[in-house]
Design a protein around this motif. Structure first.
Motif, PDB file in Angstrom:
ATOM      1  N   THR A  92      50.473  41.512  27.904  1.00 31.80           N
ATOM      2  CA  THR A  92      49.423  41.715  26.906  1.00 31.80           C
ATOM      3  C   THR A  92      48.834  43.112  27.099  1.00 31.80           C
ATOM      4  O   THR A  92      49.051  43.754  28.135  1.00 31.80           O
ATOM      5  N   ASP A  98      53.041  36.433  18.634  1.00 35.38           N
ATOM      6  CA  ASP A  98      52.107  36.879  17.599  1.00 35.38           C
ATOM      7  C   ASP A  98      50.698  36.318  17.740  1.00 35.38           C
ATOM      8  O   ASP A  98      49.742  36.914  17.278  1.00 35.38           O
ATOM      9  N   GLU A  99      50.558  35.160  18.385  1.00 35.62           N
ATOM     10  CA  GLU A  99      49.230  34.576  18.547  1.00 35.62           C
ATOM     11  C   GLU A  99      48.430  35.408  19.545  1.00 35.62           C
ATOM     12  O   GLU A  99      48.985  36.092  20.390  1.00 35.62           O
ATOM     13  N   GLN A 100      47.116  35.316  19.442  1.00 33.91           N
ATOM     14  CA  GLN A 100      46.245  36.092  20.331  1.00 33.91           C
ATOM     15  C   GLN A 100      46.210  35.481  21.723  1.00 33.91           C
ATOM     16  O   GLN A 100      46.120  34.265  21.840  1.00 33.91           O
ATOM     17  N   PRO A 101      46.258  36.227  22.781  1.00 27.91           N
ATOM     18  CA  PRO A 101      46.527  37.661  22.764  1.00 27.91           C
ATOM     19  C   PRO A 101      48.018  37.937  22.554  1.00 27.91           C
ATOM     20  O   PRO A 101      48.870  37.226  23.094  1.00 27.91           O
ATOM     21  N   GLN A 102      48.301  38.956  21.761  1.00 27.43           N
ATOM     22  CA  GLN A 102      49.692  39.303  21.508  1.00 27.43           C
ATOM     23  C   GLN A 102      50.355  39.784  22.798  1.00 27.43           C
ATOM     24  O   GLN A 102      49.727  40.389  23.648  1.00 27.43           O
ATOM     25  N   ARG A 103      51.635  39.489  22.887  1.00 29.77           N
ATOM     26  CA  ARG A 103      52.432  39.940  24.034  1.00 29.77           C
ATOM     27  C   ARG A 103      53.483  40.909  23.519  1.00 29.77           C
ATOM     28  O   ARG A 103      53.984  40.752  22.410  1.00 29.77           O
ATOM     29  N   TYR A 148      45.575  50.575  23.427  1.00 29.09           N
ATOM     30  CA  TYR A 148      45.933  50.169  22.064  1.00 29.09           C
ATOM     31  C   TYR A 148      46.620  51.299  21.305  1.00 29.09           C
ATOM     32  O   TYR A 148      47.570  51.065  20.550  1.00 29.09           O
TER      33      TYR A 148
END
Length: 199
Positions: free
Chosen positions: A42, A75-80, A58
């Motif tokens: 992440t 794709d789900e938070q947190p993205q990897r 970022y």
């Protein structure tokens, strides 16, 4: 992203341009090498492990995603994120030399920020020179060449060859399967001339 420069079409040029930033900016190379080593991570992992500010992390991640050298794996938070494979071979215009851009080379470039010996070598010989030195470093760790042979082949001092080979040693062992070779000092039969014959 595995291509060679002798292929036709614009893909090779595009691929080369995509990795050019990695070779020019050690911080981006370091981030790519980190992801190649970790598998996936992440942004928070990158911030913690690489000691990056949030905005910087970022910014780097977005640049590398846009360049197509890293990708979102979750794709789900947190993205990897994970590194895409890079294996790009570039041949000089004269056709006399060939350089392969691999994760190991990108890792070595990324270490420029923290390793003065790699930084000095790149200043003197460029990234292409570092790519050549990395080839010799792999061969040396396999027991195929010595620093003197490298120095002779590349017309550099034996000391300069030894310094860069030592600096690249950890890169080689992290990226290549190198079998331990050579005997330990205990296994060597050394006649030091000081032994006393008790007979």
């Amino acid at each position: 992203m595995s291509r060679t420069s002798n292929q036709a079409g614009g893909d090779v040029v595009r691929d080369f341009l995509l990795v050019a930033d990695l070779l020019e900016e050690p911080q981006l190379a370091q981030l790519y090498a980190y992801l190649a080593h970790e598998g996936e991570a992440t942004v928070q992992n990158m911030m913690d492990d690489l000691e990056l500010a949030q905005g910087t992390a970022y910014s780097y991640v977005n640049r590398l995603v846009d360049a197509g050298v890293i990708e979102v794996t979750h794709d789900e938070q947190p993205q990897r994120y994970a590194a895409c494979e890079i294996d790009l071979t570039v041949t000089t215009a004269a056709g006399d030399r060939e350089y392969t851009i691999t994760p190991a080379l990108i890792d070595a470039v990324g270490r420029r920020e923290t390793d003065a010996d790699i930084d000095t070598y790149i200043d003197r010989h460029g990234v292409a020179g570092l790519a050549t030195a990395l080839t010799y470093a792999v061969a040396r760790e396999r027991g195929e060449v010595t620093h003197r042979l490298m120095a002779e082949d590349l017309d550099i001092s034996p000391l300069a060859a030894e310094i860069i080979l030592q600096a690249l040693r950890s890169v080689v062992h992290e990226h290549y399967d190198i079998e331990a070779s050579g005997a330990s000092l205990d296994e060597l039969d050394i006649d030091d001339g000081d032994a006393v014959d008790d007979t």
